[in-house]
Design a protein around this motif. Structure first.
Motif, short mmCIF file in Angstrom:
data_model
loop_
_atom_site.label_atom_id
_atom_site.label_comp_id
_atom_site.label_asym_id
_atom_site.label_seq_id
_atom_site.Cartn_x
_atom_site.Cartn_y
_atom_site.Cartn_z
N PHE A 1 3.51 9.59 -10.17
CA PHE A 1 2.83 9.69 -11.46
C PHE A 1 2.10 11.02 -11.59
O PHE A 1 2.15 11.68 -12.65
N ALA A 2 1.43 11.43 -10.51
CA ALA A 2 0.72 12.71 -10.55
C ALA A 2 1.69 13.88 -10.72
O ALA A 2 1.42 14.82 -11.47
N THR B 1 0.83 -1.21 0.00
CA THR B 1 0.00 0.00 0.00
C THR B 1 0.86 1.25 0.00
O THR B 1 0.57 2.22 -0.72
N SER C 1 2.78 13.99 -14.35
CA SER C 1 1.75 14.18 -15.39
C SER C 1 0.95 15.47 -15.25
O SER C 1 0.56 16.07 -16.26
N LYS D 1 3.88 1.55 -1.17
CA LYS D 1 4.49 1.69 -2.50
C LYS D 1 3.48 2.21 -3.50
O LYS D 1 3.81 3.04 -4.36
N ALA D 2 2.24 1.74 -3.40
CA ALA D 2 1.21 2.19 -4.33
C ALA D 2 0.95 3.70 -4.17
O ALA D 2 0.79 4.42 -5.16
N ILE D 3 0.91 4.16 -2.92
CA ILE D 3 0.71 5.59 -2.67
C ILE D 3 1.87 6.40 -3.26
O ILE D 3 1.66 7.43 -3.91
N SER D 4 3.08 5.93 -3.03
CA SER D 4 4.26 6.64 -3.55
C SER D 4 4.25 6.68 -5.07
O SER D 4 4.57 7.72 -5.67
N ILE D 5 3.88 5.57 -5.71
CA ILE D 5 3.84 5.52 -7.17
C ILE D 5 2.78 6.48 -7.71
O ILE D 5 3.00 7.19 -8.71
N CYS D 6 1.62 6.53 -7.06
CA CYS D 6 0.55 7.44 -7.49
C CYS D 6 0.99 8.90 -7.39
O CYS D 6 0.71 9.71 -8.28
N ILE D 7 1.68 9.23 -6.29
CA ILE D 7 2.17 10.60 -6.12
C ILE D 7 3.19 10.95 -7.20
O ILE D 7 3.16 12.04 -7.79
#
Length: 566
Positions: free
Chosen positions: A115-116, A105, A119, A107-113
């Motif tokens: 990516f945002a 979880t 982009s 890692k997923a939060i870090s990846i989303c941040i």
């Protein structure tokens, strides 16, 4: 069942196996053989799957699945299991530990941040209608600004929430969520839309006339240098001033590439003097506030009732002062004062009702205390600096409950104000660099709303991913905090920053709060402050400006060469 053997395994992060008598324990799959049906085994009351992705069981229950060949096997299983738990905990990333979430979880939060962050700039109007080269440089500039804002969130937000976490008034997760909303709101609603080209009045703009490319590289280098030092400090949990970081970076760039005439030395003197003023004022005021709490609340015949009565008064004073200084009130002094007093009165009434509603049963119980409690609270010859014993039992619950509410409220105010004030440390140089790229140089620069939102997002991202590091230092490593001590530190720091800023005195919110926490510790005795932590923090303050300057010069030399090839 006694002659049966089983292979039991499940997914874990390592490959360690535990062998049972006639049982082979491996962790990738679950096999049961031979003579037991699967539903029967899974319905066994001693087996349960938890969110930690491991099989949980009381060790004695394995006697019903395998032959009893000695108790030593069970002991080995227990020891091995404890070792694996410890290894799992150590392997979890800091963010997962801090928020009690799984590593996947986190890692997923870090990846989303990430990516945002990569982009979102592509959809900003700021990049519209530009040439490819200018658009590329503008995109990179926005990323540099985000990096600085991210590190502000990772380091400086502890100013607002560190004491609340340290005292237990808020959990780390609650503090981060609350600060995220308030920091973003403050950055968007109170962030300055107009700023001078040279942030903080440190550099003399005329020195760089006709050197737009060099100035652009210097602004980006200042953001990168300040962000780098903030990230290093955050990694080690050291609270440093973001203002000092950006100032030191710009001074280093100005001295090397513009000479001594490129720096406003009076502004730099104010910044360095705040190393002394800020922590000393914070320590003195917090010392006095905490002593007032001990003298007039702890020593009262009914400490809980005294705390409940003092809370609305403190809220009235705090909200009135903040409203008068920070809110856009009337320009007519009497009317502005009346509006501020109205805000303070409303705040006091709300807090009083909340306290009576939430702590009403405890207050009623405290009011019916017997003579035995009265004897415990009586003090003889109490002086202001006397060491007064704190309340106990129900009275202590009420006092901590009241000041817990107070501390959260003060932390919210400080978090909101911090978002509006310190976002300029990232957005100011960012906006100046964008104006140079887009040919809109001038004395003043209008910061687009989307850029303010960008800075607010950066602060929230840094707070979420790394904010827990400095929060732990402020809240736990300087001195032990309780709701009363945390409130004293928070209230003192907010008051000092508020009035010093209004009077134009050189002040640093970070240094003030650290000094305030130390002041609370000194009020309990010199041994209550951890000297080693204080030394590390002060050392980081002293080296902030020179390190920022050196990094800015280094980054500028690299960026000027890179830009010349673009």
């Amino acid at each position: 069942m006694s002659s049966s053997s089983y292979l039991m395994s499940f997914a874990r992060n390592t490959n360690t196996s535990v062998y049972l008598p006639k049982n082979h324990y491996q962790r990738d799959t679950l096999f049961l053989r031979p003579q037991v049906s699967l539903p029967k085994l899974l319905s066994h009351p001693y087996l349960s799957l938890k969110t930690t992705r491991r099989l949980n069981y009381p060790f004695a229950s394995f006697s019903s699945f395998a032959e009893a060949e000695g108790h030593d096997h069970e002991v080995k299983i227990e020891k091995r299991d404890l070792e694996m738990d410890k290894a799992d905990e150590e392997e979890l990333p800091g963010m997962a530990k801090a928020f009690n979430i799984s590593s996947s979880t986190a890692k997923a939060i870090s990846i989303c941040i990430a990516f945002a962050a990569l982009s979102f700039p592509l959809f900003m109007k700021t990049l519209g209608g530009l040439t490819l080269k200018t658009k590329l440089l503008s995109y990179v500039t926005l990323l540099f600004g985000f990096y600085m804002a991210w590190n502000i969130g990772a380091n400086d937000v502890a100013n607002a929430m560190g004491t609340s976490v340290g005292s237990g008034a808020l959990s780390l997760r609650q503090a981060v969520l609350t600060a995220a909303v308030l920091e973003f709101s403050g950055a968007f609603l109170m962030g300055s839309h107009v700023t001078s080209t040279m942030q903080k009045g440190i550099l003399v703009a005329n020195v760089f006339q006709g050197k737009d490319s060099l100035l652009f590289a210097g602004l980006l280098s200042s953001l990168a240098a300040a962000g780098t030092w903030l990230q290093v400090a955050s990694y080690y949990g050291l609270p440093v001033s973001t203002t000092h970081c950006i100032v030191g970076s710009m001074v280093g760039f100005g001295l090397v590439y513009g000479g001594t005439d490129a720096v406003f030395w009076s502004s730099l003197a104010k910044v360095t003097s705040s190393w002394v003023f800020s922590p000393v004022l914070g320590a003195v005021v917090s010392f006095l506030v905490y002593k007032c709490i001990r003298r007039f609340v702890y020593s009262a015949e009914n400490p809980g009732q005294a705390a409940a009565a003092a809370a609305p008064i403190a809220v009235f004073l705090g909200v009135t002062a903040i409203s008068f200084v920070a809110f856009p009130l009337s320009k007519v002094l009497p009317l502005a004062l009346a509006q501020a007093l109205a805000c303070g009165t409303a705040g006091a009434i709300i807090v009083s009702r909340v306290i009576n509603k939430q702590l009403g049963p405890l207050l009623a119980k405290a009011n019916s205390t017997d003579a035995e409690h009265k004897e415990e609270t009586q003090q003889k010859n109490i002086g202001f600096l006397a060491d007064i014993a704190g309340p106990k039992g129900t009275q202590l619950k009420i006092v901590y409950g009241v000041f817990g509410y107070m501390q959260v409220l003060s932390a919210c105010f400080m978090s909101f104000a911090h978002g509006g004030n310190d976002v300029s440390n990232a957005i100011g140089p960012l906006a100046a660099a964008l104006s140079i790229l887009q040919g809109r140089g001038g004395a003043e620069i209008v910061i687009p709303t989307e850029v303010l939102l960008w800075g607010g997002f950066g602060i929230v991202a840094g707070l979420t991913m790394w904010g827990y590091r400095v929060i732990a230092t402020i809240g736990k490593k300087i001195t032990e905090l309780t709701p009363t001590r945390g409130f004293a530190a928070e209230f003192a720091a907010a008051s000092v920053v508020l009035f010093a800023s209004k009077l134009g005195l050189p002040i640093s919110a970070t240094h003030t709060l650290v000094g305030a926490v130390m002041g609370v510790g000194f009020a309990r005795g010199l041994n209550s402050v951890r000297a080693e932590t204080v030394r590390e923090i002060v050392t980081s303050w002293v080296v902030t400006i020179p390190v920022g300057g050196i990094l800015a010069v280094l980054y500028t030399s690299i960026l000027t060469k890179v830009i010349s090839f673009v």
